[in-house]
Design a protein around this motif. Structure first.
Motif, mmCIF file in Angstrom:
data_model
loop_
_atom_site.group_PDB
_atom_site.id
_atom_site.type_symbol
_atom_site.label_atom_id
_atom_site.label_comp_id
_atom_site.label_asym_id
_atom_site.label_seq_id
_atom_site.Cartn_x
_atom_site.Cartn_y
_atom_site.Cartn_z
ATOM 1 N N ASP A 1 0.851 -1.180 0.000
ATOM 2 C CA ASP A 1 0.000 0.000 0.000
ATOM 3 C C ASP A 1 0.894 1.240 0.000
ATOM 4 N N ALA A 2 1.054 1.841 -1.182
ATOM 5 C CA ALA A 2 1.943 3.001 -1.320
ATOM 6 C C ALA A 2 1.516 4.159 -0.420
ATOM 7 N N ALA A 3 0.226 4.299 -0.181
ATOM 8 C CA ALA A 3 -0.257 5.394 0.678
ATOM 9 C C ALA A 3 0.151 5.192 2.136
ATOM 10 N N ALA A 4 0.332 3.938 2.549
ATOM 11 C CA ALA A 4 0.720 3.650 3.932
ATOM 12 C C ALA A 4 2.230 3.738 4.146
ATOM 13 N N ALA A 5 3.023 3.595 3.082
ATOM 14 C CA ALA A 5 4.482 3.546 3.211
ATOM 15 C C ALA A 5 5.091 4.706 3.992
ATOM 16 N N PRO A 6 4.635 5.931 3.815
ATOM 17 C CA PRO A 6 5.242 7.035 4.585
ATOM 18 C C PRO A 6 5.055 6.906 6.099
ATOM 19 N N PHE A 7 4.141 6.050 6.519
ATOM 20 C CA PHE A 7 3.850 5.906 7.946
ATOM 21 C C PHE A 7 4.485 4.668 8.563
ATOM 22 N N ASP A 8 5.375 4.004 7.822
ATOM 23 C CA ASP A 8 6.107 2.847 8.337
ATOM 24 C C ASP A 8 7.024 3.334 9.459
ATOM 25 N N PRO A 9 6.790 2.901 10.708
ATOM 26 C CA PRO A 9 7.572 3.426 11.825
ATOM 27 C C PRO A 9 9.024 2.956 11.847
ATOM 28 N N PRO B 1 8.586 8.330 13.189
ATOM 29 C CA PRO B 1 7.965 9.624 13.509
ATOM 30 C C PRO B 1 8.938 10.485 14.316
ATOM 31 N N PRO B 2 8.841 11.793 14.160
ATOM 32 C CA PRO B 2 9.708 12.688 14.953
ATOM 33 C C PRO B 2 9.526 12.411 16.444
ATOM 34 N N SER C 1 10.451 9.820 18.080
ATOM 35 C CA SER C 1 10.401 8.398 18.476
ATOM 36 C C SER C 1 11.822 7.899 18.615
ATOM 37 N N SER C 2 11.968 6.824 19.377
ATOM 38 C CA SER C 2 13.286 6.226 19.538
ATOM 39 C C SER C 2 13.183 4.744 19.235
ATOM 40 N N PRO C 3 14.244 4.188 18.659
ATOM 41 C CA PRO C 3 14.221 2.745 18.344
ATOM 42 C C PRO C 3 14.051 1.913 19.611
ATOM 43 N N ALA C 4 13.370 0.804 19.465
ATOM 44 C CA ALA C 4 13.152 -0.082 20.617
ATOM 45 C C ALA C 4 14.397 -0.841 20.972
#
Length: 180
Positions: free
Chosen positions: A161-169, A174-175, A177-180
């Motif tokens: 889903d190309a529309a969802a790709a920008p939201f892949d965490p 996201p600004p 956020s920190s890696p787990a």
């Protein structure tokens, strides 16, 4: 119309290699695995290009499982071949398909590989008459080592889903956020 609901009959894997494809991750004890995987995909592509379903699945095990992009689950080589014969004679006839990337080849024990690849599926019209635009899909395959070479034991295809790709965490954190 959402592509997934419109694709209720899409067969899943489509392979037509028109551009060079490189694996992004190959984790294997055997140096020839990437070449063997590519040969298997190329064999499938050659069958797809001419509508020869037997050639497409010559490398499948008799007990292969296949889940297409809309969740249809076929069990056994005969069912997979039956489904592809129908689709390649109808809505997917002449549809261009391109292998975009072999994203990973990962061993699971000594005799099994998990392969993730990405395909570009050309535009087509499903039985409801709508027009589905070209889009990318991701295919996961489980391959078994046999004396005859690698054999396809399982395949599952999902729409990207190309529309969802920008939201892949993971790929686009996201600004703040920190890696787990």
């Amino acid at each position: 119309m959402h592509r997934r609901s419109a694709l209720y009959t899409l067969s899943g894997l489509a392979v037509m290699s028109a551009v060079p494809v490189q694996a992004t991750t190959v984790q294997s004890a055997r140096p020839d695995d990437a070449a063997a995987v590519r040969a298997l995909l190329d064999q499938h592509a050659a069958g797809w290009a001419v509508g020869d379903v037997d050639a497409m699945f010559a490398m499948a095990t008799d007990d292969v499982h296949w889940i297409n992009i809309v969740g249809m689950h076929w069990q056994g080589k005969a069912e997979v071949i039956q489904a592809y014969r129908f689709f390649l004679a109808t809505m997917l006839k002449g549809v261009p398909l391109t292998l975009e990337a072999v994203e990973s080849v990962t061993p699971v024990g000594d005799d099994v590989l998990v392969v993730v690849s990405r395909w570009l599926v050309g535009a087509f019209s499903p039985p409801d008459g709508s027009r589905i635009p070209a889009a990318s899909d991701r295919l996961t395959m489980v391959l078994r080592r046999t004396p005859e070479g690698l054999k396809l034991a399982h395949g599952a295809n999902v729409q990207i889903d190309a529309a969802a790709a920008p939201f892949d965490p993971v790929r686009n954190p996201p600004p703040g956020s920190s890696p787990a």
